[in-house]
Design a protein around this motif. Structure first.
Motif, mmCIF file in Angstrom:
data_model
loop_
_atom_site.group_PDB
_atom_site.id
_atom_site.type_symbol
_atom_site.label_atom_id
_atom_site.label_comp_id
_atom_site.label_asym_id
_atom_site.label_seq_id
_atom_site.Cartn_x
_atom_site.Cartn_y
_atom_site.Cartn_z
ATOM 1 N N GLU A 245 40.340 41.729 35.043
ATOM 2 C CA GLU A 245 39.813 41.608 36.272
ATOM 3 C C GLU A 245 38.018 41.388 36.384
ATOM 4 O O GLU A 245 37.710 40.842 37.260
ATOM 5 N N ALA B 195 47.102 42.580 38.521
ATOM 6 C CA ALA B 195 46.257 43.825 38.186
ATOM 7 C C ALA B 195 46.765 44.681 39.338
ATOM 8 O O ALA B 195 47.174 45.742 39.214
ATOM 9 N N GLY C 90 44.516 38.633 39.593
ATOM 10 C CA GLY C 90 44.562 39.565 40.611
ATOM 11 C C GLY C 90 45.961 40.183 41.232
ATOM 12 O O GLY C 90 46.098 41.514 41.053
ATOM 13 N N ALA C 91 47.053 39.363 41.153
ATOM 14 C CA ALA C 91 48.495 39.761 41.448
ATOM 15 C C ALA C 91 48.927 40.628 40.347
ATOM 16 O O ALA C 91 49.332 41.664 40.493
ATOM 17 N N LYS D 248 39.200 23.298 40.497
ATOM 18 C CA LYS D 248 38.979 24.499 41.352
ATOM 19 C C LYS D 248 40.368 25.064 41.585
ATOM 20 O O LYS D 248 40.475 26.412 41.475
ATOM 21 N N LEU E 172 41.579 28.652 40.627
ATOM 22 C CA LEU E 172 41.957 29.630 41.523
ATOM 23 C C LEU E 172 43.069 30.143 41.164
ATOM 24 O O LEU E 172 43.493 31.455 41.664
ATOM 25 N N MET F 78 42.828 32.801 38.725
ATOM 26 C CA MET F 78 42.183 34.331 39.365
ATOM 27 C C MET F 78 43.168 34.972 40.155
ATOM 28 O O MET F 78 43.451 35.911 40.176
ATOM 29 N N GLY F 79 44.141 33.975 40.982
ATOM 30 C CA GLY F 79 45.176 34.854 41.748
ATOM 31 C C GLY F 79 46.153 35.597 40.798
ATOM 32 O O GLY F 79 46.527 36.417 41.164
ATOM 33 N N PHE G 215 36.299 38.483 36.058
ATOM 34 C CA PHE G 215 36.693 37.460 36.970
ATOM 35 C C PHE G 215 35.952 38.174 38.476
ATOM 36 O O PHE G 215 36.741 38.615 39.390
ATOM 37 N N PRO G 216 34.595 38.206 38.290
ATOM 38 C CA PRO G 216 34.065 39.168 39.592
ATOM 39 C C PRO G 216 34.311 38.320 40.726
ATOM 40 O O PRO G 216 34.436 37.108 40.754
ATOM 41 N N VAL G 217 34.143 39.074 41.997
ATOM 42 C CA VAL G 217 34.494 38.329 43.163
ATOM 43 C C VAL G 217 33.284 38.239 44.043
ATOM 44 O O VAL G 217 33.410 37.633 45.237
ATOM 45 N N THR G 218 32.195 38.907 43.692
ATOM 46 C CA THR G 218 30.937 38.613 44.172
ATOM 47 C C THR G 218 30.341 37.197 44.456
ATOM 48 O O THR G 218 30.724 36.428 43.446
ATOM 49 N N ALA G 219 29.954 37.022 45.456
ATOM 50 C CA ALA G 219 29.257 35.462 46.027
ATOM 51 C C ALA G 219 28.335 34.983 44.683
ATOM 52 O O ALA G 219 27.568 35.771 44.258
#
Lengths: 467, 302
Positions: free
Chosen positions: A98, A402, A399-400, A388, A392, A395-396, A101-105
């Protein structure tokens, strides 16, 4: 009957109460010992003897020293430990994934993709512009760097999982002979019919650890020894232990787990060890993390192939047909680590093919626009998703997974805490209770000593009578 | 249930850990101001945030595209306005010179002025913005029009440069010089340079009514005015399209930003009150733990 029997009852009672005090002391001393089960002296009255018509009590005796254990809860603790061992290994790994794959802009692969296509769009706005060309090369290199960095975080994680696996195998190897040795001691001690409480407690702690590492199943034999099985492999049978080793490497350079039976037969058991910490480490290393790396590689390969193919259709500022924009990639495997802008293009940005027609140079921006449009094109090698969207969905999924692992870990941890609390509530030591017992046994000891003194005084009285 | 020293210690440790972890989670939201700090906080929300960020980046890019196109289009517009003026002035002059009262000398003086106007027209047709010639088509790196051998030749091409307005629409940036100034491919198109050169010749030759005379050139100048006007209208329409698109982008940007903020940003009031509440709970847990663990029977036996 005789004064002597009064004396004997007193002496015996003093001995018994003293044993009880010793057991209380043992309990107090082990209040913090992991896996210790409190012990209790089973007292019973001695067989009475006939004195004429009367049946006279003959004092107290020890029936045995029992430890307070609930077998059901112990078994539950073993299976929970195995499940938790797996989830903990999984959760540690997924947390690392996780973080890749940082979520910061403005950071990560998503932002780098946006910036790359943005730079292509800028080039389309001014196809002859040197600044636009140099900027595009920079953004493409950043995209390559980001892909490479993300992949290297993941491969480093795989290497760490591999090291953890080695550590876990070493711990298993240290535990198995200890369990076998305790098996032997318990069988010997219990041959006389007495329960070897402390050896059993020690063995239970080791069994929990082996269950956590391998998800092992434990079967108790009639002689008190346990058989330990993991993934159908016999780890401990009686006083004989198997061993594992993690020195052989698979083609990817990762450790295989080799099993050697107590009889000396050895084979590759990597596929059989699917539970406990070892199972978790293997599943993460070979399936989950490897799968994410594969998807990243696929993204990188498709990106390089697609951009190069479109680039080759165009013409550069010199009116020459476009060459490779990225260094071409041969295989999908490892692709994400190898995304680089062709060095010829870096050296001479004029080689970027923005035009569709050699005659249209320098104003023709149609190939640049075609390259921009790749951003919204469904790519066949990515399951007809755009770059993209493919990223995505990756990444999804991360995240799911984790998130699911976090909640499983929470659930299993609280279940284990509850079960441990239940075990402690049955088998654990309560100091207040032990203090009460201590006072109780101490008073009984004092009273018994008074009995001996009373007997003594009775003898004295009789002797005085004779004098 | 029987309570033992270790079961209390398990309970206290687990309870404190949980309380502290919740506190740490909220603390993270307070410092970052974000509800989503890692993917697992909300996988679906996180991917939506990424999607919206990417969408916002593309809106910024389209805005940038339009901004890069505007100077080009605006310059094209002013150049065409100037061309219109030049053609208008030439027509005025031609009308004045068509009058019988003008002498040959006056007409040759007018020819000199037409020559000046012609040169001005040529320089307008070769206008460039930031190294790009407005009317060269794709070949906009060099001046598209040059005079030679009594005629003007076009060295540009008919390429139309497209600018991306959004994911599906494009806007044509340039007007092709051969169309605008030479009427190539335009129904009833007129070559402006040709008209100016012919007018110059007619004035010099003092020819008013001949087949190549001033009167003929006046008719061609009218057609030229119409031609320029229609191209000017086209550029105006394009500018309009670009500005409207830009306004639309600004609105979409605001919408997507507020949508993203809703998904991503922590509700400040909510998290501050959560933080205070959890802090109290944590302190209470600590205090009660200290009360439960401390006393034993031993404290009361002496």
């Amino acid at each position: 009957m005789s004064i002597l029997s009064t004396l004997l009852i007193g002496a015996q009672a003093m001995g018994v109460q003293q044993r009880a005090i010793q057991t209380t002391g043992h309990n107090i001393a082990n209040v913090n010992t992991p896996g210790f089960s409190r012990q209790r002296v089973e007292l019973s009255s001695a067989s009475p003897s006939f004195a004429g018509q009367l049946l006279l009590g003959q004092g107290v005796m020890i029936g045995g020293i029992k430890s307070v254990v609930n077998g059901f809860i112990e078994a539950q603790l073993l299976s929970l430990s195995g499940a938790l061992g797996f989830t903990e290994a999984e959760n540690r790994a997924l947390t690392e994934v996780e973080n890749a794959f940082p979520v910061t802009a403005g950071s990560g692969i998503g932002a780098a993709l946006d910036a790359f296509f943005g730079a292509l769009s800028d080039l389309a706005n001014n196809p002859a512009g040197q600044a636009e060309r140099v900027n595009l090369i920079g953004k493409a290199q950043t995209l390559g760097d980001t892909l490479r960095q993300t992949r290297s975080v993941l491969t480093l994680l795989q290497e760490n999982l591999d090291k953890d696996l080695d550590g876990a195998v070493h711990r298993v190897n240290a535990l198995l002979p200890q369990i076998a040795a305790l098996n032997k001691q318990i069988a010997m001690s219990e041959a006389g019919g007495e329960r070897a409480n402390d050896f059993r407690d020690q063995r239970q702690v080791l069994l929990q650890e082996i269950a956590r590492l391998t998800g092992a199943m434990v079967l108790e034999e009639p002689d008190g020894q346990v058989t330990v099985l993991a993934g159908g492999l016999l780890l401990v049978g009686g006083d004989r232990a198997a061993s594992l080793s993690a020195t052989t490497l698979n083609p990817s350079g990762f450790r295989l787990v080799t099993y050697t039976s107590p009889g000396g037969v050895s084979f590759d058991a990597t596929a059989l060890l699917t539970q406990g910490e070892i199972g978790g480490l293997l599943a993460m290393r070979d399936t989950t993390v490897a799968g994410i790396i594969d998807r990243l590689d696929q993204l990188a390969k498709s990106l390089v192939d697609t951009v190069n193919a479109q680039h080759a259709l165009g013409f550069d500022l010199n009116g020459t047909a476009g060459g490779d924009f990225f260094v071409p990639l041969v295989t999908v495997a490892g692709a994400a680590a190898l995304v680089q802008v062709n060095s010829a293009v870096v050296a001479n940005p004029n080689l970027i093919a923005a035009a569709q027609d050699a005659a249209g140079v320098p104003g023709d921006n149609r190939n640049a626009l075609a390259l921009v449009n790749l951003q919204t094109t469904a790519i066949a090698s990515l399951g007809n998703e755009t770059f993209k969207d493919y990223f995505l969905s990756l990444m999804g999924d991360v995240g799911a997974q984790a998130q699911a692992s976090n909640s499983t870990l929470d659930f299993q941890q609280s279940l284990l805490t509850q079960t441990r609390a239940r075990r402690e509530s049955i088998s654990g030591v309560n100091l207040d209770e032990e203090m009460t017992n201590l006072i109780q046994f101490q008073r009984a000891f004092e009273a018994a000593s008074l009995l001996v003194r009373t007997g003594d005084e009775m003898y004295q009285a009789i002797l005085e009578m004779v004098r | 249930m029987r309570v033992t020293t270790q079961s209390i210690s398990y309970q206290v440790t687990a309870g404190l850990q949980q309380a502290f972890r919740r506190l740490a989670e909220v603390q993270e939201q307070v410092t970052s101001g974000k509800r989503i700090n890692r993917l697992s906080d909300d996988p679906i929300g996180a991917t939506q945030v990424f999607d919206l960020r990417s969408f916002a980046a593309s809106l910024d890019q389209y805005d940038k595209n339009i901004n890069s196109a505007l100077p080009f289009l605006e310059r094209t517009e002013t150049v065409l306005a100037d061309v219109e003026e030049v053609v208008g002035r030439a027509k005025e002059l031609a009308l004045a010179m068509a009058n019988d009262s003008n002498s040959g000398q006056e007409r040759s003086l007018a020819a000199v002025e037409i020559r000046q106007l012609f040169l001005h027209l040529l320089s307008l047709a070769n206008t460039k913005v930031e190294n790009r010639y407005l009317f060269g088509g794709f070949k906009n790196g060099t001046a598209p029009f040059a005079e030679g051998g009594g005629a003007v030749t076009y060295s540009g091409d008919s390429g139309e440069i497209a600018i991306q307005l959004d994911s599906s629409a494009t806007l044509t940036l340039n007007l092709v010089g051969s169309k605008v100034f030479q009427g190539v491919g335009v129904t009833g198109g007129v070559d402006l340079f040709d008209v100016f050169l012919d007018l110059e010749t007619a004035l010099q030759a003092n020819d008013v009514t001949g087949p190549e005379g001033i009167n003929t050139q006046i008719g061609r100048l009218d057609a030229a005015l119409d031609q320029i006007l229609s191209f000017r209208a086209e550029v105006g329409a394009r500018l309009n399209t670009a500005r409207t698109a830009q306004e639309g982008l600004a609105v979409m940007k605001i919408q997507s930003t507020s949508l993203r903020a809703k998904l991503e940003d922590a509700d400040v009031l909510q998290i501050y009150s959560d933080f205070a509440r959890l802090q109290h709970a944590f302190e209470a847990a600590l205090q009660s733990a200290s009360q439960v663990i401390r006393p034993t029977l031993l404290d009361f036996l002496r």
